[in-house]
Design a protein around this motif. Structure first.
Motif, PDB file in Angstrom:
ATOM      1  N   SER A   1       0.851  -1.194   0.000  1.00  0.00           N
ATOM      2  CA  SER A   1       0.000   0.000   0.000  1.00  0.00           C
ATOM      3  C   SER A   1       0.887   1.246   0.000  1.00  0.00           C
ATOM      4  O   SER A   1       2.093   1.178   0.254  1.00  0.00           O
ATOM      5  CB  SER A   1      -0.880   0.007   1.241  1.00  0.00           C
ATOM      6  N   SER A   2       0.272   2.373  -0.251  1.00  0.00           N
ATOM      7  CA  SER A   2       1.041   3.619  -0.203  1.00  0.00           C
ATOM      8  C   SER A   2       1.543   3.882   1.219  1.00  0.00           C
ATOM      9  O   SER A   2       2.647   4.401   1.402  1.00  0.00           O
ATOM     10  CB  SER A   2       0.225   4.797  -0.726  1.00  0.00           C
ATOM     11  N   ASN A   3       0.764   3.480   2.230  1.00  0.00           N
ATOM     12  CA  ASN A   3       1.224   3.616   3.615  1.00  0.00           C
ATOM     13  C   ASN A   3       2.461   2.770   3.871  1.00  0.00           C
ATOM     14  O   ASN A   3       3.421   3.229   4.497  1.00  0.00           O
ATOM     15  CB  ASN A   3       0.125   3.205   4.610  1.00  0.00           C
ATOM     16  N   GLU A   4       2.438   1.526   3.390  1.00  0.00           N
ATOM     17  CA  GLU A   4       3.579   0.629   3.575  1.00  0.00           C
ATOM     18  C   GLU A   4       4.799   1.144   2.822  1.00  0.00           C
ATOM     19  O   GLU A   4       5.914   1.118   3.332  1.00  0.00           O
ATOM     20  CB  GLU A   4       3.228  -0.792   3.111  1.00  0.00           C
ATOM     21  N   LEU A   5       4.592   1.626   1.610  1.00  0.00           N
ATOM     22  CA  LEU A   5       5.703   2.172   0.830  1.00  0.00           C
ATOM     23  C   LEU A   5       6.297   3.394   1.527  1.00  0.00           C
ATOM     24  O   LEU A   5       7.514   3.557   1.564  1.00  0.00           O
ATOM     25  CB  LEU A   5       5.244   2.506  -0.586  1.00  0.00           C
ATOM     26  N   ALA A   6       5.444   4.222   2.084  1.00  0.00           N
ATOM     27  CA  ALA A   6       5.920   5.402   2.809  1.00  0.00           C
ATOM     28  C   ALA A   6       6.792   4.984   3.998  1.00  0.00           C
ATOM     29  O   ALA A   6       7.855   5.567   4.241  1.00  0.00           O
ATOM     30  CB  ALA A   6       4.739   6.247   3.285  1.00  0.00           C
ATOM     31  N   LYS A   7       6.355   3.975   4.734  1.00  0.00           N
ATOM     32  CA  LYS A   7       7.145   3.478   5.868  1.00  0.00           C
ATOM     33  C   LYS A   7       8.493   2.955   5.403  1.00  0.00           C
ATOM     34  O   LYS A   7       9.522   3.241   6.014  1.00  0.00           O
ATOM     35  CB  LYS A   7       6.391   2.372   6.608  1.00  0.00           C
TER      36      LYS A   7
ATOM     37  N   ARG B   1      10.146   3.775   2.790  1.00  0.00           N
ATOM     38  CA  ARG B   1      10.983   4.861   2.261  1.00  0.00           C
ATOM     39  C   ARG B   1      11.296   5.924   3.303  1.00  0.00           C
ATOM     40  O   ARG B   1      12.110   6.803   3.053  1.00  0.00           O
ATOM     41  CB  ARG B   1      10.309   5.502   1.056  1.00  0.00           C
ATOM     42  N   GLY B   2      10.607   5.859   4.440  1.00  0.00           N
ATOM     43  CA  GLY B   2      10.870   6.837   5.492  1.00  0.00           C
ATOM     44  C   GLY B   2      10.324   8.217   5.199  1.00  0.00           C
ATOM     45  O   GLY B   2      10.897   9.226   5.599  1.00  0.00           O
ATOM     46  N   VAL B   3       9.199   8.240   4.492  1.00  0.00           N
ATOM     47  CA  VAL B   3       8.546   9.510   4.158  1.00  0.00           C
ATOM     48  C   VAL B   3       7.072   9.413   4.523  1.00  0.00           C
ATOM     49  O   VAL B   3       6.582   8.352   4.896  1.00  0.00           O
ATOM     50  CB  VAL B   3       8.703   9.868   2.658  1.00  0.00           C
ATOM     51  N   SER B   4       6.366  10.505   4.367  1.00  0.00           N
ATOM     52  CA  SER B   4       4.939  10.496   4.681  1.00  0.00           C
ATOM     53  C   SER B   4       4.144   9.857   3.541  1.00  0.00           C
ATOM     54  O   SER B   4       4.590   9.814   2.390  1.00  0.00           O
ATOM     55  CB  SER B   4       4.430  11.919   4.908  1.00  0.00           C
ATOM     56  N   ASN B   5       2.971   9.362   3.887  1.00  0.00           N
ATOM     57  CA  ASN B   5       2.061   8.809   2.889  1.00  0.00           C
ATOM     58  C   ASN B   5       1.700   9.882   1.864  1.00  0.00           C
ATOM     59  O   ASN B   5       1.577   9.608   0.676  1.00  0.00           O
ATOM     60  CB  ASN B   5       0.812   8.253   3.579  1.00  0.00           C
ATOM     61  N   ARG B   6       1.560  11.090   2.324  1.00  0.00           N
ATOM     62  CA  ARG B   6       1.227  12.199   1.425  1.00  0.00           C
ATOM     63  C   ARG B   6       2.331  12.404   0.374  1.00  0.00           C
ATOM     64  O   ARG B   6       2.048  12.645  -0.795  1.00  0.00           O
ATOM     65  CB  ARG B   6       1.017  13.472   2.229  1.00  0.00           C
ATOM     66  N   ALA B   7       3.583  12.269   0.814  1.00  0.00           N
ATOM     67  CA  ALA B   7       4.705  12.422  -0.124  1.00  0.00           C
ATOM     68  C   ALA B   7       4.677  11.339  -1.197  1.00  0.00           C
ATOM     69  O   ALA B   7       4.936  11.611  -2.370  1.00  0.00           O
ATOM     70  CB  ALA B   7       6.032  12.386   0.627  1.00  0.00           C
ATOM     71  N   ILE B   8       4.346  10.111  -0.797  1.00  0.00           N
ATOM     72  CA  ILE B   8       4.251   9.007  -1.760  1.00  0.00           C
ATOM     73  C   ILE B   8       3.123   9.275  -2.753  1.00  0.00           C
ATOM     74  O   ILE B   8       3.307   9.162  -3.962  1.00  0.00           O
ATOM     75  CB  ILE B   8       4.021   7.660  -1.034  1.00  0.00           C
ATOM     76  N   ASN B   9       1.949   9.600  -2.238  1.00  0.00           N
ATOM     77  CA  ASN B   9       0.801   9.857  -3.111  1.00  0.00           C
ATOM     78  C   ASN B   9       1.060  11.017  -4.059  1.00  0.00           C
ATOM     79  O   ASN B   9       0.661  10.982  -5.225  1.00  0.00           O
ATOM     80  CB  ASN B   9      -0.460  10.097  -2.289  1.00  0.00           C
TER      81      ASN B   9
END
Length: 76
Positions: A26-32, A34-42
């Protein structure tokens, strides 16, 4: 940038969405990962703002998929 790659980068968003779903990331998992916020991923994926191959490679590594698989999906 070669003309060939312009079309691929325009479709990179759909490619990311497909491989993320395929790999169960998920975008949440990818954010974790990568060490960034979910908003940054989206924001990065949703706006096709990832255009450097080294960044694409990093995102693919975080997802666990080869870059070639992402490119194949983006070309469809």
């Amino acid at each position: 940038m070669p003309m060939y790659f312009k079309g691929v980068f325009m479709n990179i968003t759909s490619g990311f969405k497909i491989v993320m779903e395929r790999y169960g990331v998920s975008s949440n998992e990818l954010a974790k990962r990568r060490g960034v916020s979910n908003r940054a991923i989206n924001k990065a994926i949703g706006r096709c703002s990832i255009k450097k191959i080294d960044v694409i490679e990093d995102y693919c590594a975080s997802i666990g998929c080869p870059v070639s698989e992402l490119i194949e999906e983006a070309e469809k």
